[in-house]
Write an enzyme that holds these catalytic residues in place. Structure first.
Site, short mmCIF file in Angstrom:
data_model
loop_
_atom_site.label_atom_id
_atom_site.label_comp_id
_atom_site.label_asym_id
_atom_site.label_seq_id
_atom_site.Cartn_x
_atom_site.Cartn_y
_atom_site.Cartn_z
N TYR A 30 19.61 41.82 23.75
CA TYR A 30 18.56 42.10 23.28
C TYR A 30 17.51 42.74 24.06
O TYR A 30 18.02 43.24 25.65
CB TYR A 30 17.55 40.73 22.92
CG TYR A 30 17.79 39.63 24.02
CD1 TYR A 30 18.74 39.05 25.01
CD2 TYR A 30 16.64 39.30 24.74
CE1 TYR A 30 18.63 38.50 25.84
CE2 TYR A 30 15.44 38.71 25.98
CZ TYR A 30 17.70 37.89 26.38
OH TYR A 30 17.50 37.06 27.73
N ARG A 97 34.35 35.65 9.83
CA ARG A 97 35.03 34.93 11.39
C ARG A 97 36.10 35.38 12.20
O ARG A 97 37.34 34.55 11.45
CB ARG A 97 34.34 33.41 10.91
CG ARG A 97 34.72 32.74 12.96
CD ARG A 97 33.72 30.92 12.85
NE ARG A 97 34.04 31.06 14.21
CZ ARG A 97 35.69 30.75 14.93
NH1 ARG A 97 36.82 30.90 13.94
NH2 ARG A 97 35.38 30.44 15.82
N LYS A 145 22.25 42.56 28.88
CA LYS A 145 21.31 41.11 28.63
C LYS A 145 21.92 40.99 27.05
O LYS A 145 21.73 41.62 26.14
CB LYS A 145 19.61 42.10 28.03
CG LYS A 145 18.54 41.57 28.05
CD LYS A 145 16.82 42.36 28.36
CE LYS A 145 16.20 40.91 28.28
NZ LYS A 145 15.96 40.54 29.12
N GLU A 178 19.15 36.05 40.57
CA GLU A 178 18.27 35.46 40.17
C GLU A 178 17.77 34.27 40.10
O GLU A 178 18.65 33.21 39.90
CB GLU A 178 18.01 36.92 39.16
CG GLU A 178 19.16 36.49 38.01
CD GLU A 178 19.58 37.54 37.04
OE1 GLU A 178 18.95 38.14 36.34
OE2 GLU A 178 20.39 37.40 36.25
N LEU A 202 20.96 40.96 35.96
CA LEU A 202 20.35 41.71 35.31
C LEU A 202 19.08 42.67 36.12
O LEU A 202 18.04 42.44 36.79
CB LEU A 202 18.93 40.87 34.17
CG LEU A 202 18.88 41.79 33.01
CD1 LEU A 202 20.10 41.90 31.88
CD2 LEU A 202 17.36 40.91 32.14
N1 PDD Z 1 14.15 37.68 30.33
N2 PDD Z 1 16.80 38.22 34.99
C1 PDD Z 1 17.46 37.59 33.60
C2 PDD Z 1 18.02 36.51 33.33
C3 PDD Z 1 16.37 37.54 32.60
O1 PDD Z 1 15.89 36.77 31.45
C4 PDD Z 1 14.71 38.85 32.71
C5 PDD Z 1 14.13 38.65 31.77
C6 PDD Z 1 14.98 39.17 34.15
C7 PDD Z 1 14.12 39.99 33.88
O2 PDD Z 1 14.03 40.80 33.60
P1 PDD Z 1 12.88 42.06 33.31
O3 PDD Z 1 11.89 41.84 34.17
O4 PDD Z 1 13.20 43.33 32.25
O5 PDD Z 1 11.52 41.34 32.47
C8 PDD Z 1 15.42 38.87 34.84
C9 PDD Z 1 13.59 38.06 29.55
C10 PDD Z 1 12.15 37.98 30.05
C11 PDD Z 1 13.17 36.55 28.28
O6 PDD Z 1 14.81 36.32 27.83
O7 PDD Z 1 12.37 36.42 27.84
#
Ligand code: PDD
Length: 284
Positions: A30, A97, A145, A178, A202
């Site tokens: 995503y 599945r 992601k 993170e 990420l």
């Molecule tokens: N999440 N690390 C993780 C695990 C994240 O899920 C996200 C963002 C980030 C920050 O990435 P970015 O700056 O590209 O949004 C770092 C989004 C906002 C979410 O899952 O809703």
């Protein structure tokens, strides 16, 4: 209105099979993309990361960048707000599945929705947020992601249960990676410290913007491994994400971070981020 597999429709009309591999296995990826002044922020960066995620799970990209751009523009136009956030979700499609990929491959499921973007409240900007730390117990491909977010969900909930907003993750209980859904920066003696982009975190788009802003404004910056001890002894801690932008972390594991107020680095970066948004996004 949402986009599903080639069509725009009201969300109530949208249907997917219970055999979708996203539903069964969490087999998909995503993106979350902020929209400011009806323009998608850093779209090439988000589409590059989407490509990286799809490559990482061995899925073909269902659309060219031009096609993604068109879908996004059409969906944004169907919504009234100036500032929105887009959620793009692609799964390996519907199949009986079986853990192995469907052979021959089936059509992916492609879903995009737009929601009003609610950036942090004035109170959050003024006071900062409280966080906890926890061992990073996720898999070794956190650069993808992936929609399979159960570890992140459980780690975020640990923070909520402790009356906090986010969980800061430490790999091997030792190295900063993170947040459960955000990137984390440390400030020490006027220097901004950022963990290096590797497969354990990420690669945040907001993280990139912060690094660019720091470089452009001669803010001392070090991108390197950051230890738990450095996190705990930070003068300031900052959190970034597409929906939260930049926030100060003012309490960690029940202790004040620095003076317990958003600090000078936060104030500067937050202002520069808002300037950047205004100059880049709202320019005529
Ligand atoms: N999440 N690390 C993780 C695990 C994240 O899920 C996200 C963002 C980030 C920050 O990435 P970015 O700056 O590209 O949004 C770092 C989004 C906002 C979410 O899952 O809703």
């Amino acid at each position: 209105m949402i986009y599903l597999n080639g069509q725009f429709m009201p969300v109530e009309k949208a249907q997917i099979s219970v055999l979708d591999r996203g539903f069964i296995f969490g087999d998909g990826v995503y993106e979350v993309i902020p929209v400011y002044g009806r323009k998608a922020f850093r779209l090439p960066g988000h589409l590059n990361r989407l490509r990286h995620s799809l490559d990482g799970i061995q899925m073909a990209n269902p659309h060219s960048d031009a096609e993604w751009t068109r879908i996004i523009e059409q969906l944004v136009a169907l919504h009234t707000g100036e500032d929105q956030y887009l959620y793009l979700h692609i799964t390996r499609g519907v199949a009986e599945r079986d853990h192995a990929f469907p052979n021959p491959p089936v059509a992916p499921t492609v879903f995009v929705m737009s929601k009003p973007l609610k950036t942090p409240s004035a109170a959050l900007l003024e006071n900062g947020i409280a966080c906890i730390t926890a061992t990073d117990n996720r898999w070794l491909r956190c650069d993808i992601k992936a929609i399979s977010l159960l570890p992140n969900v459980l780690l975020r909930q640990m923070a909520i249960d402790a009356g906090c907003a986010e969980t800061i993750l430490l790999r091997d209980d030792q190295w900063l990676t993170e947040g459960a859904a955000s990137n984390i920066f440390v400030v020490k003696d006027g220097t901004l410290l950022a963990p290096p982009k590797d497969t354990l975190m990420l690669p945040g788009i907001t993280y990139d913007v912060i690094l660019e802003i720091a470089a452009a404004n001669d803010i001392p910056l070090e991108v390197r491994r950051i230890s738990k001890a450095e996190v705990c002894a930070a003068d300031e801690l900052l959190l970034t994400s597409s929906t939260k932008e930049v926030l100060a972390i003012t309490r960690l594991d029940g202790q004040l971070v620095g003076a317990g107020r958003p600090g000078a680095m936060y104030t500067r970066l937050h202002r520069l981020y808002q300037d950047f948004k205004r100059d880049v996004m709202r320019a005529p």
